[in-house]
Design a protein around this motif. Structure first.
Motif, PDB file in Angstrom:
ATOM      1  N   GLN A   1      82.015 -53.053  36.220  1.00 43.01           N
ATOM      2  CA  GLN A   1      83.010 -53.039  35.154  1.00 43.01           C
ATOM      3  C   GLN A   1      82.595 -53.989  34.032  1.00 43.01           C
ATOM      4  O   GLN A   1      82.716 -53.666  32.848  1.00 43.01           O
ATOM      5  N   LEU A   2      82.078 -55.148  34.390  1.00 42.06           N
ATOM      6  CA  LEU A   2      81.602 -56.114  33.398  1.00 42.06           C
ATOM      7  C   LEU A   2      80.461 -55.529  32.576  1.00 42.06           C
ATOM      8  O   LEU A   2      80.428 -55.650  31.349  1.00 42.06           O
ATOM      9  N   ARG A   3      79.529 -54.852  33.239  1.00 41.27           N
ATOM     10  CA  ARG A   3      78.409 -54.212  32.537  1.00 41.27           C
ATOM     11  C   ARG A   3      78.895 -53.134  31.573  1.00 41.27           C
ATOM     12  O   ARG A   3      78.437 -53.047  30.431  1.00 41.27           O
ATOM     13  N   ARG A   4      79.846 -52.296  32.034  1.00 43.59           N
ATOM     14  CA  ARG A   4      80.382 -51.241  31.167  1.00 43.59           C
ATOM     15  C   ARG A   4      81.085 -51.840  29.948  1.00 43.59           C
ATOM     16  O   ARG A   4      80.894 -51.379  28.823  1.00 43.59           O
ATOM     17  N   ASN A   5      81.909 -52.860  30.179  1.00 40.19           N
ATOM     18  CA  ASN A   5      82.614 -53.504  29.063  1.00 40.19           C
ATOM     19  C   ASN A   5      81.640 -54.150  28.091  1.00 40.19           C
ATOM     20  O   ASN A   5      81.829 -54.087  26.879  1.00 40.19           O
ATOM     21  N   SER A   6      80.607 -54.773  28.614  1.00 44.48           N
ATOM     22  CA  SER A   6      79.603 -55.403  27.770  1.00 44.48           C
ATOM     23  C   SER A   6      78.899 -54.361  26.907  1.00 44.48           C
ATOM     24  O   SER A   6      78.685 -54.577  25.712  1.00 44.48           O
ATOM     25  N   ASN A   7      78.551 -53.228  27.497  1.00 50.22           N
ATOM     26  CA  ASN A   7      77.904 -52.155  26.730  1.00 50.22           C
ATOM     27  C   ASN A   7      78.836 -51.616  25.653  1.00 50.22           C
ATOM     28  O   ASN A   7      78.404 -51.310  24.537  1.00 50.22           O
ATOM     29  N   MET A   8      80.130 -51.490  25.982  1.00 54.12           N
ATOM     30  CA  MET A   8      81.095 -51.002  25.011  1.00 54.12           C
ATOM     31  C   MET A   8      81.222 -51.978  23.835  1.00 54.12           C
ATOM     32  O   MET A   8      81.240 -51.563  22.667  1.00 54.12           O
ATOM     33  N   ILE A   9      81.275 -53.266  24.132  1.00 55.18           N
ATOM     34  CA  ILE A   9      81.348 -54.279  23.076  1.00 55.18           C
ATOM     35  C   ILE A   9      80.097 -54.240  22.210  1.00 55.18           C
ATOM     36  O   ILE A   9      80.164 -54.332  20.981  1.00 55.18           O
ATOM     37  N   GLU A  10      78.964 -54.080  22.839  1.00 59.72           N
ATOM     38  CA  GLU A  10      77.702 -54.005  22.092  1.00 59.72           C
ATOM     39  C   GLU A  10      77.680 -52.788  21.166  1.00 59.72           C
ATOM     40  O   GLU A  10      77.271 -52.883  20.004  1.00 59.72           O
TER      41      GLU A  10
END
Length: 102
Positions: A72-81
């Motif tokens: 979930q952290l990885r997905r959120n980080s990619n979305m923010i990027e």
């Protein structure tokens, strides 16, 4: 058998002799387990007799809950990027300044 912390393992072995070899064997099997993740951290351990050692690395077992949170952290980080690419540089700078001052 239920997963027991190594600090309590000696109380659950069958012969109750607190055999250091049995405890070391259990530690090695956990450390070298298929899913075990070893770190480069070697804490300074203190024994009851005053001896110290730092020969045992810290390791952990990735639990499903932790793996899900990491995903979930990885997905959120990619979305923010992805979102940050569309922002002007001024907005990005203001965001970083805001984060730093929190």
């Amino acid at each position: 058998m239920k997963y027991i912390p190594l600090s309590k393992y000696k109380y659950f072995i069958e012969d109750k002799t607190n055999d250091p070899a049995a405890i070391e064997s259990e530690y090695q099997s956990r450390l070298n387990g298929y899913t075990s993740q070893k770190t480069t951290l070697f804490p300074l351990l203190n024994y009851h007799d005053g001896a110290q050692t730092s020969k045992y690395p810290i390791f952990y077992l990735p639990l499903p809950e932790i793996q899900n949170l990491a995903d979930q952290l990885r997905r959120n980080s990619n979305m923010i990027e992805d979102i940050s690419v569309t922002l002007p540089q001024v907005a990005i700078n203001q965001f970083f300044e805001f984060i730093i001052t929190l």
